[in-house]
Each structure stands twice: as structure tokens, then as C-alpha cells.
Design an enzyme around this catalytic site. Sequence first.
Site, PDB file in Angstrom:
ATOM      1  N   LYS A 270      -8.846   6.254   6.479  1.00 52.38           N
ATOM      2  CA  LYS A 270      -7.632   5.545   6.043  1.00 52.38           C
ATOM      3  C   LYS A 270      -7.960   4.348   5.164  1.00 52.38           C
ATOM      4  O   LYS A 270      -8.740   3.478   5.565  1.00 52.38           O
ATOM      5  CB  LYS A 270      -6.795   5.110   7.256  1.00 52.38           C
ATOM      6  CG  LYS A 270      -6.013   6.269   7.813  1.00 52.38           C
ATOM      7  CD  LYS A 270      -4.981   5.830   8.832  1.00 52.38           C
ATOM      8  CE  LYS A 270      -4.246   7.067   9.365  1.00 52.38           C
ATOM      9  NZ  LYS A 270      -3.493   6.760  10.564  1.00 52.38           N
TER      10      LYS A 270
ATOM     11  N   LYS B 169     -10.840  -1.552  -1.483  1.00 55.75           N
ATOM     12  CA  LYS B 169     -10.545  -2.408  -0.331  1.00 55.75           C
ATOM     13  C   LYS B 169     -11.711  -2.264   0.650  1.00 55.75           C
ATOM     14  O   LYS B 169     -12.217  -1.144   0.795  1.00 55.75           O
ATOM     15  CB  LYS B 169      -9.241  -1.945   0.354  1.00 55.75           C
ATOM     16  CG  LYS B 169      -8.019  -2.031  -0.557  1.00 55.75           C
ATOM     17  CD  LYS B 169      -6.828  -1.311   0.097  1.00 55.75           C
ATOM     18  CE  LYS B 169      -5.652  -1.239  -0.860  1.00 55.75           C
ATOM     19  NZ  LYS B 169      -4.519  -0.453  -0.357  1.00 55.75           N
TER      20      LYS B 169
ATOM     21  N   SER C  75      -2.672   0.474  -4.233  1.00 58.28           N
ATOM     22  CA  SER C  75      -3.214   1.627  -3.496  1.00 58.28           C
ATOM     23  C   SER C  75      -4.577   2.057  -4.015  1.00 58.28           C
ATOM     24  O   SER C  75      -4.849   1.947  -5.207  1.00 58.28           O
ATOM     25  CB  SER C  75      -2.236   2.805  -3.630  1.00 58.28           C
ATOM     26  OG  SER C  75      -2.826   3.995  -3.169  1.00 58.28           O
ATOM     27  N   ALA C  76      -5.390   2.592  -3.110  1.00 61.51           N
ATOM     28  CA  ALA C  76      -6.705   3.122  -3.497  1.00 61.51           C
ATOM     29  C   ALA C  76      -6.580   4.489  -4.158  1.00 61.51           C
ATOM     30  O   ALA C  76      -7.514   4.972  -4.786  1.00 61.51           O
ATOM     31  CB  ALA C  76      -7.583   3.252  -2.261  1.00 61.51           C
TER      32      ALA C  76
ATOM     33  N   GLU D  56       0.374  -3.180   4.703  1.00 59.51           N
ATOM     34  CA  GLU D  56      -0.821  -2.318   4.792  1.00 59.51           C
ATOM     35  C   GLU D  56      -0.912  -1.615   6.138  1.00 59.51           C
ATOM     36  O   GLU D  56      -0.583  -2.201   7.156  1.00 59.51           O
ATOM     37  CB  GLU D  56      -2.077  -3.194   4.660  1.00 59.51           C
ATOM     38  CG  GLU D  56      -2.820  -3.094   3.382  1.00 59.51           C
ATOM     39  CD  GLU D  56      -3.443  -1.744   3.069  1.00 59.51           C
ATOM     40  OE1 GLU D  56      -3.546  -0.877   3.952  1.00 59.51           O
ATOM     41  OE2 GLU D  56      -3.832  -1.567   1.918  1.00 59.51           O
ATOM     42  N   ASP D  57      -1.437  -0.378   6.126  1.00 60.72           N
ATOM     43  CA  ASP D  57      -1.648   0.325   7.405  1.00 60.72           C
ATOM     44  C   ASP D  57      -3.128   0.455   7.767  1.00 60.72           C
ATOM     45  O   ASP D  57      -3.446   0.928   8.854  1.00 60.72           O
ATOM     46  CB  ASP D  57      -1.033   1.737   7.371  1.00 60.72           C
ATOM     47  CG  ASP D  57      -1.814   2.666   6.471  1.00 60.72           C
ATOM     48  OD1 ASP D  57      -2.157   2.249   5.338  1.00 60.72           O
ATOM     49  OD2 ASP D  57      -2.086   3.801   6.890  1.00 60.72           O
TER      50      ASP D  57
ATOM     51  N   ASP E 208       0.879  -1.159   0.000  1.00 55.33           N
ATOM     52  CA  ASP E 208       0.000   0.000   0.000  1.00 55.33           C
ATOM     53  C   ASP E 208       0.931   1.227   0.000  1.00 55.33           C
ATOM     54  O   ASP E 208       2.104   1.114   0.371  1.00 55.33           O
ATOM     55  CB  ASP E 208      -0.879  -0.042   1.266  1.00 55.33           C
ATOM     56  CG  ASP E 208      -1.702   1.212   1.429  1.00 55.33           C
ATOM     57  OD1 ASP E 208      -2.356   1.623   0.459  1.00 55.33           O
ATOM     58  OD2 ASP E 208      -1.694   1.788   2.544  1.00 55.33           O
ATOM     59  N   LEU E 209       0.416   2.371  -0.417  1.00 57.32           N
ATOM     60  CA  LEU E 209       1.291   3.561  -0.498  1.00 57.32           C
ATOM     61  C   LEU E 209       1.109   4.491   0.709  1.00 57.32           C
ATOM     62  O   LEU E 209       2.023   4.643   1.532  1.00 57.32           O
ATOM     63  CB  LEU E 209       0.984   4.321  -1.811  1.00 57.32           C
ATOM     64  CG  LEU E 209       1.748   5.618  -2.031  1.00 57.32           C
ATOM     65  CD1 LEU E 209       3.243   5.367  -2.209  1.00 57.32           C
ATOM     66  CD2 LEU E 209       1.193   6.366  -3.254  1.00 57.32           C
ATOM     67  N   ASP E 210      -0.104   5.076   0.813  1.00 58.36           N
ATOM     68  CA  ASP E 210      -0.371   6.068   1.866  1.00 58.36           C
ATOM     69  C   ASP E 210      -0.309   5.422   3.247  1.00 58.36           C
ATOM     70  O   ASP E 210      -1.046   4.473   3.530  1.00 58.36           O
ATOM     71  CB  ASP E 210      -1.769   6.678   1.670  1.00 58.36           C
ATOM     72  CG  ASP E 210      -1.899   7.448   0.365  1.00 58.36           C
ATOM     73  OD1 ASP E 210      -1.021   8.278   0.086  1.00 58.36           O
ATOM     74  OD2 ASP E 210      -2.877   7.221  -0.375  1.00 58.36           O
TER      75      ASP E 210
ATOM     76  N   THR F  38       1.081  10.534   3.903  1.00 57.50           N
ATOM     77  CA  THR F  38       0.228  11.497   3.206  1.00 57.50           C
ATOM     78  C   THR F  38      -1.071  11.753   3.961  1.00 57.50           C
ATOM     79  O   THR F  38      -1.833  12.641   3.581  1.00 57.50           O
ATOM     80  CB  THR F  38      -0.102  10.985   1.794  1.00 57.50           C
ATOM     81  OG1 THR F  38      -0.334   9.590   1.888  1.00 57.50           O
ATOM     82  CG2 THR F  38       1.008  11.274   0.815  1.00 57.50           C
TER      83      THR F  38
HETATM   84  C1  BG6 Z   1      -5.872   5.800   0.288  1.00 56.69           C
HETATM   85  C2  BG6 Z   1      -5.877   6.698   1.497  1.00 56.69           C
HETATM   86  O1  BG6 Z   1      -4.597   5.287   0.074  1.00 56.69           O
HETATM   87  O2  BG6 Z   1      -6.289   6.534  -0.877  1.00 56.69           O
HETATM   88  C3  BG6 Z   1      -7.253   7.334   1.668  1.00 56.69           C
HETATM   89  O3  BG6 Z   1      -5.558   5.951   2.652  1.00 56.69           O
HETATM   90  C4  BG6 Z   1      -7.650   8.067   0.391  1.00 56.69           C
HETATM   91  O4  BG6 Z   1      -7.235   8.219   2.764  1.00 56.69           O
HETATM   92  C5  BG6 Z   1      -7.590   7.090  -0.786  1.00 56.69           C
HETATM   93  O5  BG6 Z   1      -8.961   8.606   0.505  1.00 56.69           O
HETATM   94  C6  BG6 Z   1      -7.948   7.751  -2.127  1.00 56.69           C
HETATM   95  O6  BG6 Z   1      -6.979   8.728  -2.424  1.00 56.69           O
HETATM   96  P1  BG6 Z   1      -7.079   9.780  -3.589  1.00 56.69           P
HETATM   97  O7  BG6 Z   1      -5.672  10.323  -3.705  1.00 56.69           O
HETATM   98  O8  BG6 Z   1      -7.489   9.046  -4.831  1.00 56.69           O
HETATM   99  O9  BG6 Z   1      -8.086  10.796  -3.203  1.00 56.69           O
HETATM  100 MG    MG Z   2      -2.746   3.189   3.560  1.00 56.74          MG
END
Ligand code: BG6
Ligand code: MG
Length: 220
Positions: A47, A148, A117-118, A172-173, A11-13, A19
Site C-alpha cells: 500500500k 512516499k 498519488s504514487a 492518506e491510507d 491520495d487516490l488508491d 483499487t
Molecule cells: C499506490 C498504491 O497508490 O500506487 C500502490 O497504493 C501502487 O499499491 C502504487 O503500487 C503505484 O501504482 P501504479 O498504478 O503506478 O502501478
Molecule cells: Mg493509498
Amino acid sequence: MDIFPLACLFDLDGVLVDTAKYHYLAWKLLAKELGFHFSEEDNERLKGVSRMASLEILLEVGGIDHLGEKEKVALANKKNGWYVESILKMTPDEVLPGVIEFLLEVKGAGVKMAIGSASKNTSTILERVGIGHFFDTVIDGNRVSQAKPDPEVFLTGAKELGVLPNKCLVFEDAAAGIEAAVNAGMKSVGIGNPSILNRATIVISGFQGFTWNKIQSLIS
Ligand code: BG6
Ligand code: MG
């Protein structure tokens, strides 16, 4: 010998970069414009959650239930504009402690790596912090239709890497992300609070002090 894992899906964030603080600033500003306070505690619920699902949670916190789809999209776009302003200023210093050393080790061990990542802003962040070259493929919010805890993001990553799901390890966090790993039939390393990430195979507080060998011995 049974080698595990053959691939790592990150996962990224909140795993590779912090972030969450920029997401929070932007959501807090949106809540302020809408006339209510959005606390850091409320932000925890966002999150790992997609942008539109995050907006729904924010509106629920603010007790706003009369908006149509068009207005919701406009609000999400507004928030994203502020968020992008922040992430465009990110530098390589914002990669979380121990991450570069860990990625170098995994790469050196010949293990394939992917991002799962989402976020639809994944490529901007990877570019700004300079870690994109580590990954064999990047599956982000632009490439999946199910968020997810659906396993789509990780199953797509495994497929693109040519590795069976049960040979992949997820980092993953978010609880929803650990759930996605479980649903994909993958072991996982939770980064953060063990009581929140209780379905992870193991939980660590961060990469600092963890070598690849150490992680491998803990999960097997
Ligand atoms: C996830 C974050 O990685 O991405 C969420 O943990 C965030 O907080 C989601 O809402 C979507 O991100 P983005 O950049 O597409 O708005
Ligand atoms: Mg995350």
C-alpha cells in the site's frame, strides 16, 4: 483569522477509490506464474508503495533474488497490463462511500484540492470513476522522482496550488503516505487503522458521516 486548511491533498488508491483489490489480483497472478502464493497479508505491505518497489517486495516474499533489471521491468509491465484491464472496467459506483459528498463540500468552501498519488495510472482511474473535475492539479507517479515517504508528491502539489505546506491537509491510507505528509510539514487525516497510521493528526475509518466542518474541528 487564521484559516486552516487552505488546500487539501488527497491520495487516490484506498482514499477515494478501492483499487487495492485490483492491485492484489494482478500481483497474485504474477506470483502464481512465478510459482508461489502471495497472501492478502503480504499485499498490505504494498500500500502506497511504487510499482517497482512493490515488485521488489513480492520477489522477496517469493524468495526470488536472481533477476536482472530488464526481467524485473518486464514483470512489472506484465502486472500493470493485468491491473489496467481491471481499472478500465471501473465505474463511478466504485468511488468510496461519502467521498463525493465530502469533495463537494470542500469545493463549496473554496478550498483548493489536489491529488497526490504514487500511481502512474491515476488519470485512467480519475477518468473512469468521473471525479477528475474536482481537482485543481494532479500530481501522480509520472510526475515525481521520489516515492512516499519522501514529501516530493505533496510539496509539488502545494507549490502548484500556490499554498504554503503548513496550510495544507493530507488525506492518506498508507503509513508511508502519512510519513510523507509529516516530512512535508503538513497535518494529515489517516483513513484506516489508527495503529498503522499512528503518525497522522487524526484517523477516521472513511468519509461516510464526516462533514467538512467536523474534520476541520477535529484537526484544529
Ligand atoms: C499506490 C498504491 O497508490 O500506487 C500502490 O497504493 C501502487 O499499491 C502504487 O503500487 C503505484 O501504482 P501504479 O498504478 O503506478 O502501478
Ligand atoms: Mg493509498
